[in-house]
Design a protein around this motif. Structure first.
Motif, PDB file in Angstrom:
ATOM      1  N   LYS A  25       0.837  -1.204   0.000  1.00  0.00           N
ATOM      2  CA  LYS A  25       0.000   0.000   0.000  1.00  0.00           C
ATOM      3  C   LYS A  25       0.873   1.256   0.000  1.00  0.00           C
ATOM      4  O   LYS A  25       0.603   2.212  -0.735  1.00  0.00           O
ATOM      5  CB  LYS A  25      -0.928  -0.006   1.217  1.00  0.00           C
ATOM      6  CG  LYS A  25      -1.913   1.136   1.229  1.00  0.00           C
ATOM      7  CD  LYS A  25      -2.880   1.008   2.392  1.00  0.00           C
ATOM      8  CE  LYS A  25      -3.926   2.104   2.348  1.00  0.00           C
ATOM      9  NZ  LYS A  25      -4.886   1.968   3.457  1.00  0.00           N
ATOM     10  N   THR A  38       1.038   4.178  -2.864  1.00  0.00           N
ATOM     11  CA  THR A  38       0.781   5.560  -2.467  1.00  0.00           C
ATOM     12  C   THR A  38       1.931   6.460  -2.900  1.00  0.00           C
ATOM     13  O   THR A  38       1.726   7.512  -3.514  1.00  0.00           O
ATOM     14  CB  THR A  38       0.568   5.649  -0.941  1.00  0.00           C
ATOM     15  OG1 THR A  38      -0.555   4.837  -0.591  1.00  0.00           O
ATOM     16  CG2 THR A  38       0.355   7.074  -0.478  1.00  0.00           C
ATOM     17  N   HIS A  86      -7.446  -2.259  -3.356  1.00  0.00           N
ATOM     18  CA  HIS A  86      -6.784  -3.430  -2.791  1.00  0.00           C
ATOM     19  C   HIS A  86      -7.265  -4.641  -3.579  1.00  0.00           C
ATOM     20  O   HIS A  86      -8.438  -4.993  -3.535  1.00  0.00           O
ATOM     21  CB  HIS A  86      -7.152  -3.539  -1.310  1.00  0.00           C
ATOM     22  CG  HIS A  86      -6.410  -4.592  -0.577  1.00  0.00           C
ATOM     23  ND1 HIS A  86      -7.034  -5.473   0.265  1.00  0.00           N
ATOM     24  CD2 HIS A  86      -5.099  -4.915  -0.537  1.00  0.00           C
ATOM     25  CE1 HIS A  86      -6.144  -6.279   0.796  1.00  0.00           C
ATOM     26  NE2 HIS A  86      -4.959  -5.960   0.312  1.00  0.00           N
ATOM     27  N   TYR A  98      -1.938  -3.791  -4.573  1.00  0.00           N
ATOM     28  CA  TYR A  98      -2.788  -2.617  -4.722  1.00  0.00           C
ATOM     29  C   TYR A  98      -2.612  -2.088  -6.135  1.00  0.00           C
ATOM     30  O   TYR A  98      -1.571  -2.282  -6.748  1.00  0.00           O
ATOM     31  CB  TYR A  98      -2.382  -1.523  -3.725  1.00  0.00           C
ATOM     32  CG  TYR A  98      -2.778  -1.830  -2.309  1.00  0.00           C
ATOM     33  CD1 TYR A  98      -3.936  -1.293  -1.773  1.00  0.00           C
ATOM     34  CD2 TYR A  98      -2.000  -2.655  -1.503  1.00  0.00           C
ATOM     35  CE1 TYR A  98      -4.313  -1.576  -0.469  1.00  0.00           C
ATOM     36  CE2 TYR A  98      -2.373  -2.955  -0.210  1.00  0.00           C
ATOM     37  CZ  TYR A  98      -3.529  -2.407   0.300  1.00  0.00           C
ATOM     38  OH  TYR A  98      -3.910  -2.698   1.587  1.00  0.00           O
TER      39      TYR A  98
END
Length: 141
Positions: free
Chosen positions: A31, A35, A83, A89
């Motif tokens: 994740k 990001t 997800h 992801y």
């Protein structure tokens, strides 16, 4: 029963707990990777605009797109993170303005002024450093 030995196994609970802990760390690292990579890509694509002119005026200098209204540059964003499975992801990053492809690829009447392709290439060069840092941060033995 003759010939059979009773065996007691211990530690399976600890092994299972370690797998759960490491799995959670893998998910957190993935994740964080998405990001950071998405944010880096957006920042780099937006930075690839150079110069400005009024609408209807000719391109000024260089091989990068100019800022005319600012709409194309502001439209570069991620659609949100999804997800897909443990440790996986995905996000779609790109411009939302319909003419973004025209500017990038040079479809008539504009010339080609790539802004997204170079940003994606630069993101690929830093991705291993991003992933390495997140794996070290979130995956603990």
């Amino acid at each position: 029963m003759a010939g059979f030995t009773s065996v007691s196994w211990s530690g399976f609970g600890d092994v299972a707990a370690a797998f759960v802990r490491i799995g959670a760390g893998v998910d957190q690292a993935a994740k964080a990777n998405m990001t950071e990579a998405s944010a880096f890509l957006i920042k780099e694509a937006m930075a690839n605009f150079e110069g400005a002119h009024k609408k209807g005026q000719p391109h000024v200098g260089g091989d990068k797109p100019n800022v005319v209204t600012g709409n194309l540059r502001r439209s570069i964003m991620a659609d949100g993170m999804h997800h897909t499975s443990m440790g996986a992801y995905e996000a779609t990053v790109g411009p939302t303005m319909k003419y973004g492809r025209r500017v990038e690829l040079g479809l008539a009447p504009t010339g080609a002024y790539p802004y997204f392709g170079p940003a994606a290439a630069k993101t690929r060069t830093v991705m291993s450093a991003i992933a390495t840092a997140n794996w070290a941060r979130y995956i603990t033995p």
